[in-house]
Write an enzyme that holds these catalytic residues in place. Structure first.
Site, PDB file in Angstrom:
ATOM      1  N   SER A 110      -0.229   7.854  -7.241  1.00 13.49           N
ATOM      2  CA  SER A 110      -0.915   6.995  -8.210  1.00 13.49           C
ATOM      3  C   SER A 110      -2.075   7.660  -8.931  1.00 13.49           C
ATOM      4  CB  SER A 110      -1.375   5.707  -7.531  1.00 13.49           C
ATOM      5  OG  SER A 110      -2.189   6.007  -6.432  1.00 13.49           O
ATOM      6  N   HIS A 138       4.460   2.082  -7.825  1.00 12.73           N
ATOM      7  CA  HIS A 138       4.294   2.471  -9.228  1.00 12.73           C
ATOM      8  C   HIS A 138       5.619   2.860  -9.889  1.00 12.73           C
ATOM      9  CE1 HIS A 138      -0.108   2.383  -9.539  1.00 12.73           C
ATOM     10  NE2 HIS A 138      -0.096   2.759  -8.271  1.00 12.73           N
ATOM     11  N   LYS A 163       2.115  -5.225  -9.655  1.00  9.51           N
ATOM     12  CA  LYS A 163       1.952  -4.266 -10.756  1.00  9.51           C
ATOM     13  C   LYS A 163       2.934  -4.651 -11.880  1.00  9.51           C
ATOM     14  CE  LYS A 163       0.343  -0.690  -7.539  1.00  9.51           C
ATOM     15  NZ  LYS A 163      -1.097  -0.975  -7.557  1.00  9.51           N
TER      16      LYS A 163
HETATM   17  C1  LIG Z   1       1.328   3.329  -3.808  1.00  9.85           C
HETATM   18  C2  LIG Z   1       0.662   2.008  -3.537  1.00  9.85           C
HETATM   19  N1  LIG Z   1       0.981   1.348  -2.419  1.00  9.85           N
HETATM   20  C3  LIG Z   1       0.422   0.166  -2.135  1.00  9.85           C
HETATM   21  C4  LIG Z   1      -0.514  -0.411  -2.967  1.00  9.85           C
HETATM   22  C5  LIG Z   1      -1.113  -1.730  -2.607  1.00  9.85           C
HETATM   23  O1  LIG Z   1      -0.438  -2.738  -3.289  1.00  9.85           O
HETATM   24  P1  LIG Z   1      -0.953  -4.229  -3.215  1.00  9.85           P
HETATM   25  O2  LIG Z   1      -1.937  -4.391  -4.329  1.00  9.85           O
HETATM   26  O3  LIG Z   1       0.277  -5.066  -3.378  1.00  9.85           O
HETATM   27  O4  LIG Z   1      -1.580  -4.395  -1.876  1.00  9.85           O
HETATM   28  C6  LIG Z   1      -0.874   0.233  -4.135  1.00  9.85           C
HETATM   29  C7  LIG Z   1      -1.877  -0.380  -5.025  1.00  9.85           C
HETATM   30  O5  LIG Z   1      -2.698   0.227  -5.643  1.00  9.85           O
HETATM   31  C8  LIG Z   1      -0.284   1.495  -4.431  1.00  9.85           C
HETATM   32  O6  LIG Z   1      -0.608   2.160  -5.538  1.00  9.85           O
END
Ligand SMILES: Cc1ncc(COP(=O)(O)O)c(C=O)c1O
Length: 395
Positions: free
Chosen positions: A181, A209, A240
């Site tokens: 990310s 993502h 997202k």
């Molecule tokens: C790769 C990844 N995994 C998990 C999450 C967490 O997602 P959530 O907002 O649904 O907890 C994010 C959020 O930024 C993320 O980028």
């Protein structure tokens, strides 16, 4: 020193270093243009609203209907009295979307990652994780009693080393982000699938993502890289591209999901997803299933934005993903640039250590299908201008 003065002095240090994170308040829904309190209207270039669904009328309508027909909340976890027919429907639709057998919903993808490793990997097992995996994966793995090995970001030789080093483990789980990310880079999934098979390891991809973003139909990083259907299991988010609200899930083989329903602590001990979110997410998936033109549009916008910025000498990290990092180096400078950009009507975030490695501070732009060419052109001009002012434009 008392606890509170310790905390206050650390906050002071961050303020002096110019690294304090600021929270700006939006006065409007999330979208390509938002109104920021005290700043007026700006182009949103830092949201995960990849498909522009956060304020989509069909999704808002579905969420309102969800609330009307199924109530505001369930006041329960799933297994006590917090499962409605719509939760089952959403799990089924996610499985169809990913081409998997079964899905389990969580309050967030953070919870999905938190609830995975400690449940399936015990002392006699090993978890092998990319060093740049998301914080929720890192924390989730910390909770597991299994042996832990980290490999260098996307380095397949190092992954092989980690697998060799754990060959005496009962079971091995290899865990990677589909898309990193802070980098916008993709995990080399085709190679990972064959390496995991070769070593008899179980491959899990957090495609937060990638979901709704990559691949012709938005089915994610595996679709993009030609290995759709070959990943053992996924975690991902509803927060997202799929409407941007809340919720996450693990999807994969039925036996894995059955086991998680019995033993995964954030699933067992935290409230069920509210009906509005469930119905909104169903509408987002239905939209994407019917028509993938938003995915195409997102790709066109991303390609245009990356190309234009690069041609103006902005130091963009190469790639295909709508996460577009602009490397700056110094944290205070990256943050100062983001403040200047906001004053010029472009909302983009600056990230520094510890979110990214020391000396690799950056601006991270994120493109949406909802951006028009005019939005992108305005943002590109402002970024190039500010980059020149701060002396980070290529000569
Ligand atoms: C790769 C990844 N995994 C998990 C999450 C967490 O997602 P959530 O907002 O649904 O907890 C994010 C959020 O930024 C993320 O980028």
């Amino acid at each position: 020193m008392s606890l509170l003065s310790t905390l206050a002095s650390e906050l002071d240090q961050m303020a002096q270093a110019g690294t304090l994170k600021r929270e700006l308040a939006l006065k409007t829904p999330q979208g390509p243009i938002v109104e920021v309190e005290g700043k007026g209207e700006v182009i949103m270039l830092t949201s995960n609203n990849y498909l522009g669904l956060a304020d989509h009328p069909a999704i808002i309508e579905a969420a309102a209907k969800g609330e009307h027909d199924f109530g505001y909340g369930l006041a329960s976890v799933r297994f006590i009295c917090g499962t409605q027919t719509i939760h089952r429907q959403l799990e089924g639709k996610i499985s169809e979307f990913f081409g998997t057998e079964e899905t389990i919903l969580y309050g967030s993808c953070w919870n999905a990652n938190e609830g995975l490793f400690q449940t399936i990997a015990l002392e006699q097992d090993a978890i092998i994780s990319d060093e740049l995996n998301h914080a929720s994966i890192i924390d989730g793995i910390r909770l597991a009693k299994a042996r832990k090995e980290r490999y260098k970001n996307r380095d397949m030789n190092d992954l092989r080393r980690a697998l060799d080093a754990t060959k005496d483990a009962r079971n091995r789980v290899v865990m990677t982000d589909g898309v990193f990310s802070m980098e916008g880079s993709l995990a080399p999934l085709p190679e990972m699938v064959s390496i995991a098979r070769e070593h008899g390891a179980f491959l899990v991809v957090d495609d937060s993502h990638g979901t709704g973003v990559l691949g012709k139909r938005g089915r994610g990083t595996p679709e993009e890289l030609g290995v759709f259907g070959k990943i053992d299991a996924y975690t991902s988010t509803l927060g997202k591209a799929l409407g941007g609200s809340h919720g996450g899930f693990t999807t994969g083989p039925k036996v894995l999901v059955d086991y998680l329903r019995q033993k995964s602590r954030p699933y067992l001990f935290s409230n069920t997803l509210p009906p509005a979110v469930v119905m909104g997410s169903l509408a987002a998936l239905a939209l994407l299933e019917k028509d993938s033109s938003l995915v195409t549009r997102l790709r066109e916008n991303t390609t245009y934005f990356r190309k234009q910025l690069t041609s103006k000498g902005v130091n963009v990290r190469e790639g295909i993903h709508p996460i577009v990092p602009i490397l700056i180096g110094d944290t205070a400078k990256a943050i100062a640039m983001s403040i200047e950009l906001l004053d010029r009507g472009v909302y983009v975030s600056g990230f520094g250590f510890p979110v990214v490695p020391q000396g690799q501070a950056r601006l991270r732009c994120q493109i949406s299908a909802a951006h028009t060419r005019e939005h992108l052109d305005r943002a590109i001009a402002a970024i190039a201008d500010v980059a020149q002012k701060f002396g980070v434009l290529a000569a």
